[in-house]
Design an enzyme around this catalytic site. Structure first.
Site, short mmCIF file in Angstrom:
data_model
loop_
_atom_site.label_atom_id
_atom_site.label_comp_id
_atom_site.label_asym_id
_atom_site.label_seq_id
_atom_site.Cartn_x
_atom_site.Cartn_y
_atom_site.Cartn_z
CG ASP A 289 -16.81 9.62 19.37
OD1 ASP A 289 -16.69 10.73 20.00
OD2 ASP A 289 -17.84 9.21 18.88
CG ASN A 297 -28.03 7.73 24.28
OD1 ASN A 297 -28.25 7.01 25.14
ND2 ASN A 297 -27.20 8.86 24.39
CG ASP A 306 -25.87 6.20 31.34
OD1 ASP A 306 -25.49 7.15 30.32
OD2 ASP A 306 -26.63 6.83 32.41
CD GLU A 332 -19.83 9.93 21.62
OE1 GLU A 332 -19.34 11.06 22.12
OE2 GLU A 332 -20.04 9.42 20.46
#
Ligand code: GH3
Ligand code: MG
Ligand code: MG
Length: 430
Positions: A289, A297, A306, A332
């Protein structure tokens, strides 16, 4: 001919047009030719239909590039046959040279298409030798020592050998039923040239006249054979292409569109297959993770977020081994099945991966070349355990890694040690 009866005006217009551009000889010469081998237009026409069909199939999904090779092959074959039938160039030697080269190119495109389908590589050296010899032989018997029989033998036998070599190679490497069928059909295509040339050459004389050639039994047999073969080869390859398209669509349903990795469904299917194949061999599961991904973000936007996911996916794919399975489970979070590996070695592998993530600079305007880190949890599969259980244990270790400050890889040791302790207390091994 029927079309002339149906449309006399068109014939007159066509004749006038040909005469006006100084190509009247083509008409005089080939009016007779079409009458003689009228039905023979079947092979080039059918081949053109298949050329268009393969192009259409490629256009439809724009992924299976080998379809373009097949389309080129069938179209080239049509062009080669038309060049011979219409007599362009007019001189028989030059005509043979041009059409022979086009047939060779068509065959190479066909074989290349079949190779690309299976992602095998052709043996270029062998191919270069055979094609070189064929072209040299044809040109020698066209210009140096003109002999129709010799050049027909050189071309048909040479291209036959070329097809056979590749058909055998493709057949031996075939993994799926469809691959085997394609190889067998290619084998048939390669073999038929030998008896056909020998048997049909009988009445064909050594004429320098194109008309005599197209009236020969050789030409008639060639047209008849190819009218059938084009359909056989074409339909087989269409069936193979449809099977590939279906497989591709099924594959896409198992794929994460952003990273190209497997999705959860794809992972579960691939992992189950891997476990069934492992037959008692060990394997481990790792979950990953990305740390503080929300902050990336928030700071740089979703597009840069992305890009980070794509880059991490690339790293995972690059650093893991051939038999390993890697997937993006969503957000993620990535999950990996590491085959044939105990938890100690799995930890080393994942630790290398963690460092690789840490070392990479994720760059773009938005990201300002920042570093990111990821946390990992690892667990070894225990015989009889469900896949979900081993993932859950790895997930727990990931949770601990997050709580311990992130950017680390933790293995599910503890639970095993506790179990050993419990077993020892219970008097094991007896
Ligand atoms: P932690 O270190 O505890 O894992 O913190 P985190 O910020 O990485 O974890 P959290 O679960 O709070 O945030 C995950 C974020 O991932 C939230 C969500 O907006 C984002 N995310 C999920 N899917 C995508 C995606 O497909 N693209 C992008 N850019 N962001 C995604
Ligand atoms: Mg996270
Ligand atoms: Mg998360």
């Amino acid at each position: 001919m029927a079309w002339r009866r149906i449309c006399p005006d068109a014939t007159i217009t066509f004749t006038a047009a040909l005469q006006r551009i100084g190509a009247g000889h083509l008409l005089v010469h080939h009016r007779e030719l079409f009458t003689a081998t009228g039905w023979a237009v079947l092979a080039p026409f059918r081949s053109l239909v298949f050329g268009a069909a393969f192009f259409g199939l490629w256009w439809w999904q724009r992924r299976l590039r080998y379809l373009l090779y097949l389309s080129a092959s069938f179209t080239l074959f049509t062009i080669g046959m038309c060049a011979q039938t219409i007599g362009i160039p007019h001189d028989i030697a030059w005509n043979f040279m041009v059409s022979g080269s086009i047939y060779t190119a068509a065959l190479l495109a066909l074989l290349d298409g079949c190779y690309k389908r299976t992602s095998l590589k052709p043996r270029y050296a062998v191919r270069l030798c055979i094609v070189g010899l064929v072209l040299l032989g044809i040109s020698y018997f066209c210009f140096e020592d003109p002999s129709l029989k010799a050049r027909l033998y050189v071309m048909n036998f040479g291209l036959g050998v070329l097809t056979l070599v590749d058909a055998v190679y493709l057949g031996r490497a075939a993994k799926k039923m469809m691959d085997r069928i394609v190889a067998w059909v290619l084998l048939g295509l390669g073999v038929q040239g030998f008896p056909r040339t020998v048997l049909s050459f009988g009445t064909t004389g050594e004429s320098r006249d194109m008309m005599a050639f197209v009236h020969s039994s050789y030409w008639t047999w060639m047209n008849a054979t190819y009218a059938l073969l084009v359909v056989l080869v074409g339909l087989t390859l269409v069936a193979a292409a449809v099977a590939d398209v279906i497989e591709e669509l099924q594959g896409r349903a198992m794929e994460d569109p952003l990273t190209g990795l497997l999705n959860r469904r794809g992972f579960e299917e691939a992992a189950r297959k891997q476990i069934a194949k492992a037959k008692g061999r060990c394997f481990s599961v790792a979950v990953c993770d990305i740390d503080h991904f929300k902050a990336i973000n928030d700071a740089c936007g979703h597009v840069d977020g992305d890009a980070v996911l794509v880059k991490v996916a690339e790293l995972l794919r690059e650093k893991l081994r051939r038999g390993d399975v890697v997937a993006r489970f969503g957000g993620e979070e990535f999950v990996m099945l590491l085959s044939d590996i105990h938890r100690e070695d799995a930890r080393d592998l994942i630790e290398r991966l963690r460092r690789a993530v840490e070392d990479v600079r994720f760059g773009s305007e938005g990201l300002k070349w920042r570093r990111i880190t990821a946390s990992f949890g690892i667990a070894e599969y225990r015989v009889g355990e469900e896949l979900e259980d081993v993932i859950r244990r790895a997930d727990k270790m990931l949770y601990v890694a997050k709580r311990n400050g992130r950017n680390s890889a933790l293995v599910d040791w503890l639970r095993l040690e506790v179990q050993v302790e419990m077993l020892t207390e219970a008097g094991w091994p007896r």
